[in-house]
Structures are given as C-alpha cells and as structure tokens.
Enzyme design. Structure first.
Site, PDB file in Angstrom:
ATOM      1  N   ASP A  99      42.657  42.236  35.255  1.00  0.00           N
ATOM      2  CA  ASP A  99      41.258  42.586  35.455  1.00  0.00           C
ATOM      3  C   ASP A  99      40.490  41.258  35.476  1.00  0.00           C
ATOM      4  OD1 ASP A  99      38.875  43.788  35.869  1.00  0.00           O
ATOM      5  OD2 ASP A  99      39.049  45.249  34.248  1.00  0.00           O
TER       6      ASP A  99
HETATM    7  C1  BGC Z   1      36.462  45.938  36.479  1.00  0.00           C
HETATM    8  C2  BGC Z   1      37.555  46.247  37.487  1.00  0.00           C
HETATM    9  C3  BGC Z   1      37.201  45.656  38.832  1.00  0.00           C
HETATM   10  C4  BGC Z   1      36.953  44.178  38.661  1.00  0.00           C
HETATM   11  C5  BGC Z   1      36.576  43.498  39.953  1.00  0.00           C
HETATM   12  C6  BGC Z   1      36.108  44.475  36.450  1.00  0.00           C
HETATM   13  O1  BGC Z   1      34.965  44.255  35.691  1.00  0.00           O
HETATM   14  O2  BGC Z   1      36.871  46.354  35.197  1.00  0.00           O
HETATM   15  O3  BGC Z   1      37.750  47.631  37.600  1.00  0.00           O
HETATM   16  O4  BGC Z   1      38.213  45.915  39.758  1.00  0.00           O
HETATM   17  O5  BGC Z   1      35.899  43.984  37.744  1.00  0.00           O
HETATM   18  O6  BGC Z   1      35.317  43.903  40.351  1.00  0.00           O
END
Ligand code: BGC
Length: 801
Positions: A221
């Site tokens: 993540d």
């Molecule tokens: C989220 C993810 C997301 C990523 C990129 C993170 O803050 O938890 O689900 O894919 O950001 O935007």
C-alpha cells in the site's frame, strides 16, 4: 517464464531500482532489457488513470457494496472486464482493486469500497472481478492483505487475531482470487497483524505463496514499505517512488550480506513476470485489442442489479401512466453520492442524479424538487456551467503555481473547482503559493458561504477584495486522507443570480513530506447555508402533500464516508429522519431511497410505503433508479451485510485501537454470525431483499459437499430475479461454530410461472474448519436453502466424513 537471462544482464543497482516506483503511479522502465514502465491506478470502482483530472474522465461504476448486493458473479465478472477496458483506454497496466477487506463493523470508513461481512460472498465476487480484469491482460490487485477492516490509526494499528479466524474469515475472502483467478498482484496493507506490519509479515509467504500458489507481485500500500526489513520478506514492489525505504540502502544491505541477492532476484522475477503478463516486456506477446463493451450501459445495469428493495407495501413499481405529479425530495436527490471518498474516487464525465433520471423517465409528469434537509458538510465544488476562465474567456478556471518571489512556475486551464494533484507535472514542491481564479455566475440569489477546502493557510477574494484569510487544519494525523477529504474555510457573501463575481483563492502550498511532497488538493466552492431547517422540511411536506407520490432520497455525505477515518455514528446526517417522518405523514405513498455506501439507521422504516437501499450507484445512478421505480428493471439486490435497528445492537461497534491494538476478539463471529449468536433482531437481515414477483423453492437435495440441487419457481405474474442462498449448520459440534454460515448462492432469472431445477455450488471449505490445516469434523451437517439468513424454508442433511 524463465527470466534468468534477463536477470543476468542487470546490475544489482538496476534490480533494486525497479523494486521501487519511479513516481506516484508507475514503475521504473529498463529500456536495455525491453522493460517499459507500468502504470498502476485506483480502482476499484472505475479506473482513474495516472492523473486526477476532469480533463481525462473515467467511468464511475457503482460502489463495491452495490456490486456485492447483486450477489451475481456474472455481474462481478463484467464489472472486472469494464474496469480493464477503462484501464486499457487510459494506458493503465494494473488496477488497484478489488478491495476485499470485510465489513467487520459498519463503522469502517471504507465499508463502501469492500464487498460484505461474509467471506464466501466476498471471495466469489472478488474472484470473478479479478478474472474479468485479467482477461484483458490488465493486472488486478486484491487488497489490503490483510485485516485492514478499519481506518483509525490505519498506518500503525496492530490487529490481534487468532489463526483460525484469519484462515476461516479474513484470509478466506482473499483465497479464491489467488487460487482460482490467479491474481497477478496482491497489495499488502498498512496495519500490523499479530505484531508484524503487513509488509514484513510472514502471512505474505504463508498462506499466500506456499498454500495458495501465488506467483505474482506483492505491491505495498502507498508508503507501507517503511524498512529494509521488509525486503527480506515476500514484499516485492514498494510504492510510491522514487524515494523509499529501499533504494541505495538496499543495495548496501545486499553488498554487506545482510540481505541475500536471491531475495532481490525473486522479486525482480515476479516483476518481470507481471510485465510479460500485461505486455510491458519485449519478447512477450502484446495484449489483443480489447472487445467493445458499452460501459455506460453496464454501469446502469449494475446499479439496478445492486439496488435492494428493503420494504414494499404495494407501493412499487410505480405505473408511469398514473403519475401526474411527483415530489422529489432530498439533498442527495439532486447532489447524489455516486461513489465513496478517498483513493477510490474517479472523476466521471457526468452524473445522473435521481432528480434528473426521473425527469427523463417521466417526461409528462410534473416533477417538483425540494431539498428538505441539508446533508452536505463543507465546501462543494462550483457547478462547472457557472464558471468562466478569466484569462481564456471560456468555461472553467485558471490555476497558477507561484514561486516565493511571486513568479509563475506553472499554470493551466481547468474545468473543475475540485482539484487533486497526486503525481503529474505541477511543481508543487517548489511552489510557495497556489492560485485559483474563476468568474463565477451564481444561479440563485442570496446569502452564501464562499470558501475552499484544503490543508493549509489560504485567502478568499471576491472581486479583488480579501474576505477571509485562515488556516484549514485537518482532523487526525492521516495527511493522505486529509488531502482527499480536506477541512473547509468559508466566508459569508451576498450574491445575485446572473451577476458574475471574480473569485480568487490563494493557498500557501503546504510543505508535505515523503510520498506526499508533490501532492496538493483544493476545492473552491460554496458551503450550504442551513439557517432555517424547519422551513426546508415544511416546504418539502407541502410539495409531498400536493403530489401523487413522494420520493425522498436520504443519504450520507463526503464527511461521513471516506478513506482515512471511520464513521462515528450510523445515523443519517442532519434533519433527514425528521424530514422522512414529516413527508410520510403528509403522503402515504412515500418511497425512501437510501443513498449511502454502508448501513445507516432507518428509524422511520415502518412508517413509509417502500424503502430502497441503492448504496453509491455510480454515474448512471439516476437512470438506474428510475428503471427500478418504474419496474423497467428488477430491484436485483440482496443485502451483503446486516443493517441494524439501533447502533448499540451492532456486534462490533468499536473500531478504535486501544494502546495501538485492535483485538478481533469476536473471532469467527462477525456480521450475521454475531447477530445470530446474540439473538438480536436487525432492521434488515443478511441476504434480505424483495423483488417484484414471488418465488417458491422446493426439492432440496444434497448429494455431496460440493453442491446441492433444488427447484425454483416464479409464482408471480412477472419475470424476475431471485438469489437462492444456501447455508450450513452443525447442530452438535465439538467446535465453536457460527449458528449457520453461507456456503453458496446462485442467481436465477425466470419468467412468470416458469420453474427450473438449479444446482448451487458450495464453497470448497464449507464443511471444513481450520485446525493448523483444513480439517473436517465428521458427522451430519444441516443444509438450508432460502432467500436470506433467516428465511430458509428448505433443509436437508449431509453426512460428511
Ligand atoms: C489506499 C490504497 C490505494 C493507494 C493508492 C492508499 O492510501 O489505502 O487502497 O490503492 O492509496 O492510491
């Protein structure tokens, strides 16, 4: 695929370089070996692309909660295909979805983005979505692995959960997407699980690789890789980049022998395999041209399929020839929520609200509109049609990034007043001031609150006059989330319809660290004024009284449901409960539509003629809703999660870590399992949903643990859809088990009077439990079939050895 040859041509530096992103959304290319950069993009309900920009819009599909309400793997598969088509159109190689965390609590801030409280329903729909995406040679990314079922302190919280619960519930939700649909990526979560943060957790190896045979890329993540230690684990790709915890330090660690080069090679092999799969590596077949699919038509179908008719006292469907006057009421009827907030947000080209959908569907009826109650909190963007770019003289706005000396570093013309810069060309890090200018022509006269929503200090000017200077301070310490749901500052202003105002907002560009150093978000617009809430209700009541039917659309707002924080209350915001009661008292034919991505309390539910839960319906929401109201489409949804009567009845209601720890002490008893255990009646149970026809089920037979057969008959006078649900019970057991649990389901569509014998496949672990391995308790299991967790007319027994 053997990449030894390519690996042999790479220096250690090159290998390590490609394991961290080159920027916010893409990976490093290595032209020398024919590897191009790959673009990763959110997801999961549409694909935004590498920029967050209204000039490059995306198809906004219904939220995952609407998709899961369809209980239809065919719809989930098409949803994946349509997402992949969007990805291909936008040169995106990897979709960052589906989100398959569970609805452990309805307070979970990203509830709308996940499927269900049940792992089997989640697993089947997620697997179908992944298969659909990858069919078009786009990678899918089941996320967030694992136990990322709440938002409070999401970067640091440690989830304490026992192994049986992990395997039978939280991991089970992921399993099929990997074992059957062969997901090319999995995203590791922010949180820790039993003491180790997800990107350093052994769960990345077992069960993911060893038991499930995963051969793809574990992408972190965003910013979840925080240590060199994570490179020793089965964590392959660190996003975003270019700066991260690996880089030169990892090269050093390999050189010093602290980390084995084999571990690096394994990650690189996986990244190369992904590149070969999506067509980013020379020498491997390029993806074929994608098929032609009408995504907009699909968005409309999917929204109707995910609409749950919770209650119907003969009120629906409406007959269009009987309607001469319809009172449409509710803030969300005009300003609908079609998606949840946060990284899942996409920018649709246009959105059909319930009000506009109904106006199109009923061209001969008189349709009145009353807001009834204010729902929006904070600043909402200016309607694009009311903005003129002062420089270009065309629709839109002019934005500029200025250096400390006031010089212009970057400028562009935009068509929206809600702007998010995450990646892209704007030199945010070097800029001191951001400036937004538009000539705004209000469409209504009166006292308004003009302002901006952002993080940092800003100034609001109207016709050159400074009206307010102040600092917007985010709540909490999750800056990423604050950027996507920022706090508002506004100031009163008297406006006249049709008289243009020169609106200028300046923002001192905040200096953010790390992955957010080049990020900025700002919405310039108007906060709702809510001086006399009773007058709004009175006006709606008068309209309802004068109409044949009243349609009240209630719902949540962006401050209630968004990534980065959990909800604190399940109640509808503002005076919406009072509004519904008053309208229902004035018009017995009141239909309420619930436009929320997660369960909300409906204390008036027995006082109205019908209730529909639509979740977030995507960009075609209003047309799909009209289809359902007028009976042109079946309300195809069944609840994927229990809806409570009262907040205090909810089994897991505390999602706030205590001393940094969230204990999943309820174990395997989440969702309906916990409701059954407690013996509490919810407002609407798991699996519930009415259609427009009636059904009879008969002749349930179980031959073996893999499937059951039964006969389904449409006993009504119109065609319809039914979701047959099969549950398992184990009355006498040595184990702690749920009272009953979902084992399989099937969608049946039949004409009036038609009958069909169907087979329902049962989940491979339906009769198993986890005891260091999958195990079976021999003996008799009861199998029950019906239409919801508590409406199960048929039962039979199966002896399992
Ligand atoms: C989220 C993810 C997301 C990523 C990129 C993170 O803050 O938890 O689900 O894919 O950001 O935007």
């Amino acid at each position: 695929m053997n990449f030894d040859d390519l690996l042999g041509r790479l220096s250690l530096e090159e290998k390590v370089r490609i394991l961290t992103g080159q920027d916010f959304w893409s990976t490093h290319p290595l032209p020398a070996i024919g590897l191009r950069s790959m673009v990763l993009s959110d997801g999961p309900s549409g694909v935004r692309g590498a920029v967050w920009d209204e000039r490059d819009p995306s198809l906004n599909l219904p939220s995952a909660t609407a998709l899961s309400s369809s209980w239809d793997v065919g719809i989930a598969h098409r949803y994946g295909v349509v997402s992949a088509l969007e990805a291909r159109r936008k040169n995106v190689d990897v979709v960052l979805g589906p989100t398959i965390n569970l609805h452990r609590s309805p307070l979970g801030g990203r509830h709308f983005e996940a499927f269900s409280e049940d792992p089997v329903l989640t697993a089947d729909l997620a697997a179908a979505y992944v298969a659909g995406v990858q069919e078009l040679r786009v990678g899918a990314t089941p996320k967030h692995y694992v136990a990322n079922d709440f938002e409070t302190d999401r970067f640091t919280a440690n989830v304490v959960v026992d192994e049986r619960t992990l395997r039978e519930v939280y991991l089970l939700a992921f399993e099929k997407a990997v074992t059957e649909s062969k997901a090319w990526l999995v995203m590791s979560a922010y949180n820790s699980i039993n003491g180790a943060t997800a990107s350093e957790n052994d769960l990345l190896e077992t069960p993911l690789n060893t038991d499930w045979g995963f051969d793809g890329v574990v992408v972190s993540d965003w910013t979840a890789v925080r240590s060199l230690e994570s490179a020793k684990h089965s964590q392959d790709l660190a996003m975003p980049g270019p700066v991260g915890a690996w880089g030169d330090a990892l090269v050093e660690a390999v050189r010093s022998g602290e980390i084995k080069e084999d571990a690096i090679d394994r990650k690189v092999r996986r990244l190369l395999a992904l590149a070969a799969r999506v067509g980013a590596l020379e020498g491997y077949e390029k993806p074929a041209d994608p098929p032609q699919v009408d995504g907009i038509a699909f968005a409309r179908t999917a929204a109707a399929e995910g609409t749950v008719l919770l209650r119907n006292e003969g009120a629906l469907p409406w007959r269009s020839d009987e309607l001469t006057k319809v009172a449409v009421i509710g803030h969300n009827a005009r300003d609908a929520r079609t998606q949840g907030g946060g990284s899942a947000t996409v920018i649709p080209e246009s959105v059909i609200s319930p009000l506009s959908g109904l106006r199109t569907a009923l061209p001969n009826a008189e349709i009145t509109y009353s807001i009834g109650a204010v729902v929006q909190e904070g600043v909402a963007e200016l309607p694009p049609a009311t903005m003129t770019n002062p420089q270009a003289g065309e629709p839109g706005a002019r934005v500029r990034f200025l250096g400390a000396d006031g010089s212009e570093l970057f400028a562009e013309d935009r068509f929206s007043s809600a702007l998010v810069y995450l990646g892209g060309n704007a030199p945010i890090g070097e800029s001191a001031v951001f400036e937004f200018r538009t000539t705004w022509t209000p469409s209504e006269s009166g006292a308004i609150q003009l302002g901006f929503a952002s993080v940092g200090r800003g100034r609001i000017f109207a016709d050159g006059k400074l009206l307010r200077e102040d600092t917007a301070v985010p709540v909490g310490n999750d800056l990423g989330a604050a950027l996507l749901s920022p706090p508002s500052i506004s100031t009163p202003l008297e406006v006249t319809a049709g008289t243009p105002i020169d609106v200028r907002v300046e923002l001192d560009v905040p200096k953010l660290e790390g992955g957010l150093s080049n990020a900025l978000s700002i919405t310039v617009g108007v906060e709702p004024s809510n001086d006399d809430p009773q007058a709004l209700i009175d006006e709606a009541v008068a309209a309802a009284r004068a109409a044949d039917v009243a349609l009240v659309v209630v719902g949540t707002n962006s401050k209630v449901e968004s990534e980065g924080y959990d909800r604190t209350s399940l109640a509808l915001p503002g005076r919406q409960d009072d509004l519904v009661r008053a309208v229902a008292a004035a018009n017995p034919r009141t239909v309420v539509v619930v436009n929320a991505g997660s369960p909300v309390l409906l204390p008036w539910r027995d006082e109205v003629a019908a209730v529909l839960a639509t979740y977030f319906g995507g960009q075609e929401y209003g047309d799909a809703l009209s289809d359902v109201l007028l009976g042109r489409a079946e309300p195809g949804g069944r609840l994927p999660t229990t809806w409570p009567r009262e907040q205090e009845d909810v089994p897991v209601i505390n999602v706030t870590p205590k001393d940094g720890v969230v204990r999943y002490d309820e174990g395997i008893h989440i969702g309906y399992r916990a409701w059954l255990k407690a013996g509490t009646e919810p407002a609407y149970e798991f699996g519930h949903g009415l259609g427009y026809t009636t059904w009879e089920l008969s002749d349930l037979r179980a031959n073996d643990p893999s499937s059951v057969a039964l006969t389904v008959r449409n006993t009504g006078d119109r065609a319809g859809k039914h979701v047959v649900q099969v549950y398992v019970e184990r009355p006498e057991s040595a184990l702690d088990r749920p009272v009953r649990w979902l084992a399989g389901f099937a969608v049946v569509r039949l004409d009036a009077g038609q009958a069909r014998e169907i087979t329902v496949g049962l989940h491979e672990h339906a009769f198993e439990h986890w005891d260091n391995e999958w195990a079976t308790e021999p003996g008799a299991f009861t199998i029950r079939a019906g239409s919801s967790i508590s409406d199960l007319p048929l039962s039979t027994e199966l002896q399992v050895r």
